[in-house]
Every structure is written in structure tokens, then in C-alpha cells.
Write a protein that holds these residues in place. Structure first.
Motif, mmCIF file in Angstrom:
data_model
loop_
_atom_site.group_PDB
_atom_site.id
_atom_site.type_symbol
_atom_site.label_atom_id
_atom_site.label_comp_id
_atom_site.label_asym_id
_atom_site.label_seq_id
_atom_site.Cartn_x
_atom_site.Cartn_y
_atom_site.Cartn_z
ATOM 1 N N ALA A 76 0.833 -1.212 0.000
ATOM 2 C CA ALA A 76 0.000 0.000 0.000
ATOM 3 C C ALA A 76 0.867 1.263 0.000
ATOM 4 C CB ALA A 76 -0.923 -0.004 1.225
ATOM 5 N N ARG A 77 1.966 1.231 0.752
ATOM 6 C CA ARG A 77 2.814 2.433 0.820
ATOM 7 C C ARG A 77 3.418 2.752 -0.550
ATOM 8 N NH1 ARG A 77 4.015 0.343 6.096
ATOM 9 N NH2 ARG A 77 5.922 -0.694 5.405
ATOM 10 N N ALA A 78 3.812 1.700 -1.286
ATOM 11 C CA ALA A 78 4.379 1.920 -2.627
ATOM 12 C C ALA A 78 3.306 2.429 -3.592
ATOM 13 C CB ALA A 78 4.997 0.623 -3.142
ATOM 14 N N ILE A 79 2.116 1.859 -3.501
ATOM 15 C CA ILE A 79 1.027 2.305 -4.387
ATOM 16 C C ILE A 79 0.700 3.774 -4.106
ATOM 17 C CG2 ILE A 79 -1.435 2.019 -4.930
ATOM 18 C CD1 ILE A 79 -1.086 -1.001 -4.383
ATOM 19 N N ALA A 80 0.582 4.105 -2.824
ATOM 20 C CA ALA A 80 0.218 5.483 -2.461
ATOM 21 C C ALA A 80 1.273 6.458 -2.989
ATOM 22 C CB ALA A 80 0.073 5.610 -0.945
ATOM 23 N N PHE A 81 2.536 6.083 -2.888
ATOM 24 C CA PHE A 81 3.587 6.967 -3.406
ATOM 25 C C PHE A 81 3.448 7.157 -4.919
ATOM 26 C CE2 PHE A 81 7.766 7.134 -5.553
ATOM 27 C CZ PHE A 81 8.052 8.475 -5.281
ATOM 28 N N LEU A 82 3.351 6.040 -5.658
ATOM 29 C CA LEU A 82 3.280 6.150 -7.129
ATOM 30 C C LEU A 82 2.046 6.919 -7.580
ATOM 31 C CD1 LEU A 82 4.467 2.621 -8.326
ATOM 32 C CD2 LEU A 82 5.665 4.805 -8.625
ATOM 33 N N ALA A 83 0.966 6.805 -6.813
ATOM 34 C CA ALA A 83 -0.290 7.472 -7.182
ATOM 35 C C ALA A 83 -0.293 8.946 -6.792
ATOM 36 C CB ALA A 83 -1.462 6.755 -6.499
ATOM 37 N N SER A 84 0.652 9.346 -5.968
ATOM 38 C CA SER A 84 0.585 10.693 -5.374
ATOM 39 C C SER A 84 1.330 11.725 -6.208
ATOM 40 C CB SER A 84 1.209 10.663 -3.975
ATOM 41 O OG SER A 84 2.627 10.619 -4.094
ATOM 42 N N PRO A 85 1.031 13.010 -5.996
ATOM 43 C CA PRO A 85 1.785 14.070 -6.683
ATOM 44 C C PRO A 85 3.270 14.038 -6.325
ATOM 45 C CG PRO A 85 -0.238 14.944 -5.752
ATOM 46 C CD PRO A 85 -0.100 13.545 -5.225
#
Ligand code: NDP
Length: 263
Positions: free
Chosen positions: A234-243
Motif C-alpha cells: 500500500a505504501r508503494a502504491i500510495a507513493f506512485l499514485a501521489s503528486p
């Protein structure tokens, strides 16, 4: 680092369990408003309880099979009115793997697997793209597997289909630029309900679940010596999805405890 997700609008397919649920939870904690979907109503109800922060407006829970294009369109219409017409991030996570070799995979099973892997991406991307186009920070994250680049003969059709999806994501990263970034996470072995089902299917080994996990981690030669957990994905997904990942598109991030062998 501030991921700048406060106030972002997110859709997570398959957000009722495992990696999708952990991702939705993290996005809510980062201040995003999150819409999830899945097929099983009981699982959706328990996910809604798990994700609830007491603010009714920051969560939308919808029963939707991502392989049903008209249902996905209906989900997108609900998101449109709930979010006032904008979507910032789409996490295409719904799905599961199929254990089978070439010798024991029928044509129907091949077609099912190819449909699941491709249309679990294609349907949500088609339906949500107009909403993503409205955002100034739009991103798609495709949840994929290390099998896409290092095929596993025991999961022959899953591996082949996942390779095709990687190819598709690379094309979309170009076609959708500069409005929408498109990235993938390539997962190794993550302990979720999917893995628990596999343990239960092999329950005649006499092992406890912890013994089974440890022996699997040894057999798979995972350098970090264990399965991953959904929060780590989840932490990796949130980073890639974030500005915060604003200059990253067309990339794949491996989350496998070091399992991959290619350079
Ligand atoms: P889980 O089984 O825990 O979660 C899967 C989620 O997807 C559930 O919410 C499920 O809900 C939903 N889902 C499945 N099919 C559909 C569908 N057709 N339409 C809508 N929702 C659907 O699995 P994981 O968290 O482990 O898996 C998440 C993703 O990661 C999957 O795509 C999986 O293949 C991939 N992956 C996982 C790995 C791992 O080691 N765990 C390794 C590599 C890839 P419901 O069944 O109620 O619809």
C-alpha cells in the motif's frame, strides 16, 4: 515527505480485501476520499466498517464486478456525482491468480484468465478516464506481479496475461501523457486472503500457517526471508499514485523482498 494526498479523490478496485483494503486505508489516513468496489457484499460491508472514520462523505462503497463493463460505468457515474466530477487516482487492483501448468489449462481457463487480467484494467480505465482527465494530478497504478517479467510455469496463464498487461501499461503511459501518469507495482509473495485460501487448499501438509509461510519463503528463496504484507504494498502504491511521484510514469516498482533475478 508529504504525499500531498489530502483532499485527493481515489478509486481502488478490489478494495474490500488484502492489498486493495490496505491501500484504501492508507489513502483515507492520508486525507484522501476513497471509493472502493468488490463483488461480495459481506466483504464490502466489513471493509466499510474497517475504513470508516465517522465522516460519511469520505468513503464510497460499491458492489461492482470489474469484468462487467456496464457495472463499471455505473460505478463511475456514482463516483462522478460523489466527487463533483473529478478523480485523481485509480488503483486497478481487483483480481486473483490461477495456479495451473500448460498441460492442465483448458482453452476456457485461458480465456477466463486473459479476460480477467486485461479487462480488470481496460474496463475501469475506459470508464474513469474522463474523470481523471479533469484532475491536474491524475495517476493510474496497476497492481501486477513479478510473474509478468519472470514467468512461473506453475501459473502459466497468469504469468502470460500479466506480461501482456505490463506491455499495455507502457503504451498507456505514452498515450495518456502528460495528463495521466501510469505506473505498475510488480508483486512477489504478499500474505493476503488469496494466500490464506492457497494454504487452506493444501491443508493436508500438517503445517501451521506460520510453518507453511516460512517453508514457502525458504522454497522461493526470498532474500528478505518472509512474505510481504499488504501495508508494505500500500505504501508503494500510495507513493506512485501521489503528486510526490510527479515525474514518474511508465515505471514498474518491484515489491518482492528481493526475489527477482533480472537486472
Ligand atoms: P485478495 O483476495 O485479498 O483481494 C482481492 C480483491 O479483489 C477482493 O477485494 C476481491 O473482492 C476483489 N475482486 C476480485 N475479483 C474481482 C472482480 N472481478 N471485480 C471486482 N472485485 C474483484 O487478494 P490480494 O490482495 O492478494 O490481491 C490483490 C491483487 O494483487 C490481485 O490482482 C492479485 O492477483 C494481485 N497479486 C497478489 C499477489 C499476492 O501475493 N497476494 C501476488 C501478485 C499479484 P471480491 O472477491 O468480493 O470481488
Amino acid at each position: 515527505m508529504d504525499l500531498r494526498l489530502a483532499g485527493a479523490i481515489a478509486v481502488v478496485t478490489g478494495g474490500s480485501s488484502g492489498i486493495g483494503l490496505a491501500t484504501a486505508k492508507l489513502l483515507v489516513a492520508e486525507g484522501a476520499r476513497v471509493a472502493i468496489c468488490g463483488r461480495d457484499p459481506d466483504r464490502l460491508i466489513s471493509a466499510a466498517e474497517h475504513l470508516s472514520t465517522g465522516t460519511a462523505d469520505n468513503l464510497l462503497v460499491e458492489r461492482c464486478d470489474v469484468l462487467n463493463a456496464s457495472a463499471v460505468n455505473g460505478f463511475a457515474k456514482k463516483v462522478l456525482s460523489w466527487s463533483n466530477g473529478r478523480l485523481d487516482l485509480l488503483v486497478n487492483n481487483a483480481g486473483q491468480g490461477r495456479i495451473s501448468t500448460f498441460s492442465d489449462t483448458s482453452d476456457d481457463q485461458w480465456r477466463e484468465e486473459l479476460e480477467l487480467k486485461f479487462f480488470s484494467q481496460i474496463n475501469p480505465i475506459r470508464s474513469f478516464r474522463p474523470l481523471l482527465e479533469v484532475s491536474d494530478h491524475a495517476a493510474i497504478v496497476s497492481v501486477n506481479a513479478l510473474f509478468s517479467v519472470e514467468p512461473e510455469p506453475e501459473m502459466v496463464c497468469t504469468s502470460a496475461a500479466r506480461a501482456g498487461v505490463q506491455n499495455l501499461m507502457k503504451s498507456l503511459a505514452t498515450e495518456f501523457a502528460p495528463r495521466i501518469r501510469v505506473n505498475s507495482v510488480l508483486l512477489g509473495t504478499i500474505f493476503t486472503e488469496q494466500r490464506r485460501r492457497r494454504f487452506e487448499a493444501q491443508a493436508n501438509t500438517g503445517q501451521t500457517i506460520d510453518e507453511w509461510i516460512n517453508s514457502q519463503a525458504r522454497n522461493k528463496n526470498i532474500p528478505l526471508g518472509r512474505f510481504g504484507n499488504p501495508d508494505e504494498v500500500a505504501r508503494a502504491i500510495a507513493f506512485l499514485a501521489s503528486p510526490a511521484a510527479s515525474y514518474i510514469t511508465g515505471a514498474s516498482l518491484e515489491i518482492s523482498g528481493g526475489t527477482s533475478r533480472h537486472i
